[in-house]
Design an enzyme around this catalytic site. Structure first.
Site, PDB file in Angstrom:
ATOM      1  N   SER A 188      -8.373  -2.576  12.413  1.00 65.25           N
ATOM      2  CA  SER A 188      -7.200  -3.067  13.155  1.00 65.25           C
ATOM      3  C   SER A 188      -7.478  -4.715  13.676  1.00 65.25           C
ATOM      4  O   SER A 188      -7.692  -5.422  12.723  1.00 65.25           O
ATOM      5  CB  SER A 188      -6.818  -1.918  14.154  1.00 65.25           C
ATOM      6  OG  SER A 188      -5.455  -2.990  14.176  1.00 65.25           O
TER       7      SER A 188
ATOM      8  N   ASP B 226       2.167   1.313   6.614  1.00 60.28           N
ATOM      9  CA  ASP B 226       1.480   0.728   7.753  1.00 60.28           C
ATOM     10  C   ASP B 226       2.881   0.119   8.305  1.00 60.28           C
ATOM     11  O   ASP B 226       2.486  -1.639   8.216  1.00 60.28           O
ATOM     12  CB  ASP B 226       0.398  -0.316   7.577  1.00 60.28           C
ATOM     13  CG  ASP B 226      -0.639  -0.206   9.135  1.00 60.28           C
ATOM     14  OD1 ASP B 226      -0.007  -0.226   9.969  1.00 60.28           O
ATOM     15  OD2 ASP B 226      -1.219  -0.529   8.637  1.00 60.28           O
TER      16      ASP B 226
ATOM     17  N   HIS C  47      -0.797   3.653   9.770  1.00 60.05           N
ATOM     18  CA  HIS C  47      -1.882   2.868  10.959  1.00 60.05           C
ATOM     19  C   HIS C  47      -2.862   3.600  10.790  1.00 60.05           C
ATOM     20  O   HIS C  47      -4.153   3.282  11.257  1.00 60.05           O
ATOM     21  CB  HIS C  47      -1.757   1.713  11.332  1.00 60.05           C
ATOM     22  CG  HIS C  47      -2.768   0.890  11.983  1.00 60.05           C
ATOM     23  ND1 HIS C  47      -2.658  -0.089  11.543  1.00 60.05           N
ATOM     24  CD2 HIS C  47      -3.360   0.705  13.170  1.00 60.05           C
ATOM     25  CE1 HIS C  47      -4.123  -1.204  12.311  1.00 60.05           C
ATOM     26  NE2 HIS C  47      -3.478  -0.342  13.350  1.00 60.05           N
TER      27      HIS C  47
END
Length: 203
Positions: A106, A156, A187
């Site tokens: 991320s 996501d 995610h």
């Protein structure tokens, strides 16, 4: 151990001589311990450097500022990318002869990608887990033949799949050796990604 050098607090572990040096970059709200056990499991002999993000977003640690979801402060990103390059350079110089790998999730994947665009020579392998690169990087011949793994979720909400596909296309256009592992979820990191990551790092 967690130590503080001139730029970041970081977890560091010295591995077996000649084994890879692995940099690990946590996601928003994580810390320097987020991926240390994972790296130790996948590469037991590796040296590990895992910096702690030095930007606080309402108490959640990050590696650079943003002004909204998916909207980056590009000036801050440029400054912090340069800072991270120096940090990695310092540790790489202290570990001569080791292959250098990196992984990030991320926000950690995003700072890693930004460093990779700036200095692809720093790494032999880089794994970007759920990256979000909402800008078009410049052409970069230094990425040619670079081993890169990208993982993503089809649904996501933070890192939309079309942007992930655009990043894959950009890297392939630079001649990078790109692998992708995309699951049906969002995610979260799934087991299929971890298996792909393990295979990528151990090969």
């Amino acid at each position: 151990m967690t130590a503080t050098n001139s730029s970041y607090a970081a977890f560091t572990r010295t591995g077996t001589p000649g084994a890879p040096l692995v940099f690990a970059f946590h996601g928003t709200g994580g810390n320097e311990m987020q991926f240390t056990e994972l790296v130790e499991k996948m590469l037991p002999d590796a040296s590990i450097v895992s910096p702690r993000g030095d930007v606080s977003e309402y108490g959640a640690l990050r590696f650079f500022k943003r002004t909204g979801e998916g909207v980056y402060d590009m000036d801050d990103l440029a400054m912090r990318t340069a800072k991270m390059v120096s940090f990695i350079d310092e540790h790489k110089a202290a570990n001569p002869g080791r292959p250098v790998y990196a992984l990030g999730y991320s926000n950690g994947a995003n700072i890693l990608a930004s460093v990779l665009f700036e200095r692809p020579d720093l790494f032999e392998k880089a794994a970007l887990l759920h990256p979000l690169i909402p800008w078009q990087p410049q052409a970069n011949s230094g990425l040619s033949a670079k081993e890169i793994l990208i993982t993503a979720g089809q649904r996501d909400p933070i890192c939309p799949l079309p942007l992930t596909q655009g990043l894959i296309g950009y890297l392939e256009a630079q001649g990078a050796a790109v692998e992708a592992s995309i699951h049906e979820g969002g995610h979260e990191i799934r087991q299929s990604e971890l298996q792909a990551l393990s295979t990528f790092l151990q090969r």
